[in-house]
Design a protein around this motif. Structure first.
Motif, mmCIF file in Angstrom:
data_model
loop_
_atom_site.group_PDB
_atom_site.id
_atom_site.type_symbol
_atom_site.label_atom_id
_atom_site.label_comp_id
_atom_site.label_asym_id
_atom_site.label_seq_id
_atom_site.Cartn_x
_atom_site.Cartn_y
_atom_site.Cartn_z
ATOM 1 N N ILE A 17 -3.240 -7.954 -3.402
ATOM 2 C CA ILE A 17 -2.768 -7.241 -4.601
ATOM 3 C C ILE A 17 -3.659 -6.029 -4.875
ATOM 4 C CG2 ILE A 17 -2.288 -7.413 -7.088
ATOM 5 C CD1 ILE A 17 -0.401 -9.065 -5.216
ATOM 6 N N ALA A 18 -4.966 -6.189 -4.694
ATOM 7 C CA ALA A 18 -5.894 -5.072 -4.902
ATOM 8 C C ALA A 18 -5.583 -3.935 -3.930
ATOM 9 C CB ALA A 18 -7.339 -5.544 -4.738
ATOM 10 N N ALA A 19 -5.262 -4.251 -2.699
ATOM 11 C CA ALA A 19 -4.913 -3.216 -1.714
ATOM 12 C C ALA A 19 -3.637 -2.484 -2.126
ATOM 13 C CB ALA A 19 -4.747 -3.842 -0.331
ATOM 14 N N GLN A 20 -2.675 -3.217 -2.655
ATOM 15 C CA GLN A 20 -1.435 -2.585 -3.125
ATOM 16 C C GLN A 20 -1.717 -1.665 -4.307
ATOM 17 O OE1 GLN A 20 1.090 -5.975 -3.889
ATOM 18 N NE2 GLN A 20 1.547 -6.278 -1.721
ATOM 19 N N LEU A 21 -2.572 -2.109 -5.222
ATOM 20 C CA LEU A 21 -2.941 -1.263 -6.360
ATOM 21 C C LEU A 21 -3.725 -0.050 -5.872
ATOM 22 C CD1 LEU A 21 -2.966 -0.736 -9.389
ATOM 23 C CD2 LEU A 21 -4.950 -2.268 -9.566
ATOM 24 N N GLY A 22 -4.618 -0.249 -4.927
ATOM 25 C CA GLY A 22 -5.367 0.868 -4.358
ATOM 26 C C GLY A 22 -4.457 1.905 -3.732
ATOM 27 N N GLU A 23 -3.435 1.447 -3.045
ATOM 28 C CA GLU A 23 -2.450 2.364 -2.453
ATOM 29 C C GLU A 23 -1.715 3.128 -3.554
ATOM 30 O OE1 GLU A 23 -0.233 4.541 0.123
ATOM 31 O OE2 GLU A 23 -1.943 3.267 0.644
ATOM 32 N N ALA A 24 -1.378 2.440 -4.635
ATOM 33 C CA ALA A 24 -0.650 3.070 -5.736
ATOM 34 C C ALA A 24 -1.460 4.166 -6.422
ATOM 35 C CB ALA A 24 -0.220 2.016 -6.760
ATOM 36 N N GLN A 33 4.238 3.467 -10.883
ATOM 37 C CA GLN A 33 4.368 2.234 -11.636
ATOM 38 C C GLN A 33 3.281 1.274 -11.169
ATOM 39 O OE1 GLN A 33 6.412 1.586 -14.126
ATOM 40 N NE2 GLN A 33 7.435 3.559 -14.010
ATOM 41 N N VAL A 34 2.308 1.024 -12.014
ATOM 42 C CA VAL A 34 1.197 0.154 -11.640
ATOM 43 C C VAL A 34 1.068 -1.055 -12.560
ATOM 44 C CG1 VAL A 34 -0.140 1.980 -10.533
ATOM 45 C CG2 VAL A 34 -0.467 1.522 -12.977
ATOM 46 N N ALA A 35 1.857 -1.119 -13.607
ATOM 47 C CA ALA A 35 1.705 -2.193 -14.595
ATOM 48 C C ALA A 35 1.845 -3.567 -13.957
ATOM 49 C CB ALA A 35 2.716 -2.024 -15.728
ATOM 50 N N ARG A 36 2.878 -3.771 -13.139
ATOM 51 C CA ARG A 36 3.105 -5.070 -12.519
ATOM 52 C C ARG A 36 1.919 -5.466 -11.637
ATOM 53 N NH1 ARG A 36 4.380 -6.604 -7.649
ATOM 54 N NH2 ARG A 36 4.938 -4.525 -6.959
ATOM 55 N N LEU A 37 1.436 -4.533 -10.840
ATOM 56 C CA LEU A 37 0.299 -4.825 -9.962
ATOM 57 C C LEU A 37 -0.963 -5.130 -10.766
ATOM 58 C CD1 LEU A 37 0.812 -2.101 -7.204
ATOM 59 C CD2 LEU A 37 1.124 -4.588 -6.968
ATOM 60 N N ARG A 38 -1.209 -4.342 -11.805
ATOM 61 C CA ARG A 38 -2.404 -4.579 -12.620
ATOM 62 C C ARG A 38 -2.390 -5.966 -13.246
ATOM 63 N NH1 ARG A 38 -5.155 -1.346 -16.363
ATOM 64 N NH2 ARG A 38 -3.594 -1.898 -17.879
ATOM 65 N N GLN A 40 -0.588 -8.585 -12.338
ATOM 66 C CA GLN A 40 -0.623 -9.612 -11.301
ATOM 67 C C GLN A 40 -2.066 -9.813 -10.827
ATOM 68 O OE1 GLN A 40 1.936 -8.677 -7.979
ATOM 69 N NE2 GLN A 40 1.920 -10.774 -7.235
ATOM 70 N N LEU A 41 -2.784 -8.720 -10.602
ATOM 71 C CA LEU A 41 -4.182 -8.802 -10.208
ATOM 72 C C LEU A 41 -5.016 -9.437 -11.315
ATOM 73 C CD1 LEU A 41 -6.419 -8.204 -8.156
ATOM 74 C CD2 LEU A 41 -6.608 -5.918 -9.178
ATOM 75 N N ALA A 42 -4.776 -9.047 -12.545
ATOM 76 C CA ALA A 42 -5.536 -9.598 -13.672
ATOM 77 C C ALA A 42 -5.374 -11.112 -13.760
ATOM 78 C CB ALA A 42 -5.102 -8.945 -14.981
ATOM 79 N N ARG A 43 -4.146 -11.579 -13.623
ATOM 80 C CA ARG A 43 -3.886 -13.022 -13.707
ATOM 81 C C ARG A 43 -4.630 -13.776 -12.608
ATOM 82 N NH1 ARG A 43 -0.611 -16.118 -10.990
ATOM 83 N NH2 ARG A 43 0.574 -14.389 -10.125
ATOM 84 N N LEU A 44 -4.507 -13.307 -11.392
ATOM 85 C CA LEU A 44 -5.174 -13.965 -10.263
ATOM 86 C C LEU A 44 -6.687 -13.876 -10.374
ATOM 87 C CD1 LEU A 44 -2.948 -12.587 -7.350
ATOM 88 C CD2 LEU A 44 -3.025 -14.951 -8.168
ATOM 89 N N ARG A 85 -16.212 -6.671 -17.028
ATOM 90 C CA ARG A 85 -15.873 -5.282 -16.680
ATOM 91 C C ARG A 85 -14.381 -5.130 -16.423
ATOM 92 N NH1 ARG A 85 -19.563 -4.515 -11.929
ATOM 93 N NH2 ARG A 85 -18.036 -2.943 -11.393
ATOM 94 N N PHE A 86 -13.801 -6.104 -15.728
ATOM 95 C CA PHE A 86 -12.367 -6.026 -15.454
ATOM 96 C C PHE A 86 -11.565 -6.172 -16.748
ATOM 97 C CE2 PHE A 86 -8.182 -7.378 -14.121
ATOM 98 C CZ PHE A 86 -7.911 -6.478 -13.105
ATOM 99 N N SER A 87 -11.977 -7.069 -17.608
ATOM 100 C CA SER A 87 -11.298 -7.245 -18.892
ATOM 101 C C SER A 87 -11.351 -5.954 -19.710
ATOM 102 C CB SER A 87 -11.934 -8.404 -19.657
ATOM 103 O OG SER A 87 -11.279 -8.594 -20.880
ATOM 104 N N SER A 88 -12.500 -5.310 -19.743
ATOM 105 C CA SER A 88 -12.631 -4.030 -20.461
ATOM 106 C C SER A 88 -11.736 -2.961 -19.850
ATOM 107 C CB SER A 88 -14.075 -3.547 -20.437
ATOM 108 O OG SER A 88 -14.887 -4.412 -21.181
ATOM 109 N N TYR A 89 -11.689 -2.925 -18.532
ATOM 110 C CA TYR A 89 -10.823 -1.976 -17.816
ATOM 111 C C TYR A 89 -9.358 -2.203 -18.213
ATOM 112 C CZ TYR A 89 -7.819 -0.858 -13.784
ATOM 113 O OH TYR A 89 -6.794 -0.450 -12.977
ATOM 114 N N MET A 90 -8.916 -3.458 -18.207
ATOM 115 C CA MET A 90 -7.531 -3.754 -18.564
ATOM 116 C C MET A 90 -7.229 -3.352 -20.009
ATOM 117 S SD MET A 90 -5.826 -4.866 -15.952
ATOM 118 C CE MET A 90 -4.363 -5.599 -16.700
ATOM 119 N N THR A 91 -8.163 -3.611 -20.908
ATOM 120 C CA THR A 91 -7.975 -3.280 -22.319
ATOM 121 C C THR A 91 -7.956 -1.768 -22.539
ATOM 122 O OG1 THR A 91 -9.042 -5.338 -22.979
ATOM 123 C CG2 THR A 91 -8.927 -3.597 -24.637
ATOM 124 N N ALA A 92 -8.819 -1.070 -21.833
ATOM 125 C CA ALA A 92 -8.962 0.376 -22.031
ATOM 126 C C ALA A 92 -7.740 1.162 -21.561
ATOM 127 C CB ALA A 92 -10.204 0.883 -21.302
#
Length: 144
Positions: A17-24, A33-38, A40-44, A85-92
């Motif tokens: 999933i991270a590789a897919q987001l990196g490609e995006a 459109q990155v919301a779904r990937l973000r 999905q990555l956050a949940r995992l 850090r990831f939680s802050s990134y998602m919130t920001a």
């Protein structure tokens, strides 16, 4: 001891999933459109990090292997704040802000993905093999 094979499987899924987001976010000129990937990555990732940070790393304190204890402590200190850090990134980064500041979002996302890849790599290469070896040396503590 936790199931190392399952933790590695989770790493593989997170890395995909991270590789897919990196490609995006590889093209800063065209918002994607990155919301779904973000999410999905956050949940995992948050589920996986909770397992490691709340169970796996604290359990290494009880390892009879000195190298395992020291290595796990060093890795945890070096990378232990990834969940926060990831939680802050998602919130920001709201969907609206991502569209308005696509280039900055891409830069921050790539930095976050690099930190994530570093942690996955260190655990796969260094920590998990130590835990497997320690479990083999102490049959009462099983890792697979």
């Amino acid at each position: 001891m936790m199931d190392i094979a399952e933790l590695r499987r989770q790493h593989d899924e997170i890395s995909l999933i991270a590789a897919q987001l990196g490609e995006a976010v590889s093209d800063e000129s065209a918002p994607r459109q990155v919301a779904r990937l973000r999410w999905q990555l956050a949940r995992l990732l948050m589920t996986h990090l909770a397992l490691e940070d709340r169970l796996l790393y604290p359990a290494t304190v009880h390892s009879s292997d000195d190298d395992t204890r020291k290595t796990a402590a060093a890795l945890q200190q070096e990378m232990g704040d990834l969940a926060a850090r990831f939680s802050s990134y998602m919130t920001a980064w709201s969907d609206d802000r991502i569209l308005r500041e696509w280039s900055a979002f891409c830069t921050q996302t790539r930095a976050m993905l690099t930190a994530l890849a570093d942690r996955v790599d260190s655990e796969n290469r260094i920590l998990y093999p130590l835990l497997i070896r320690a479990a083999a040396d102490n049959p009462r503590r099983k890792a697979s």
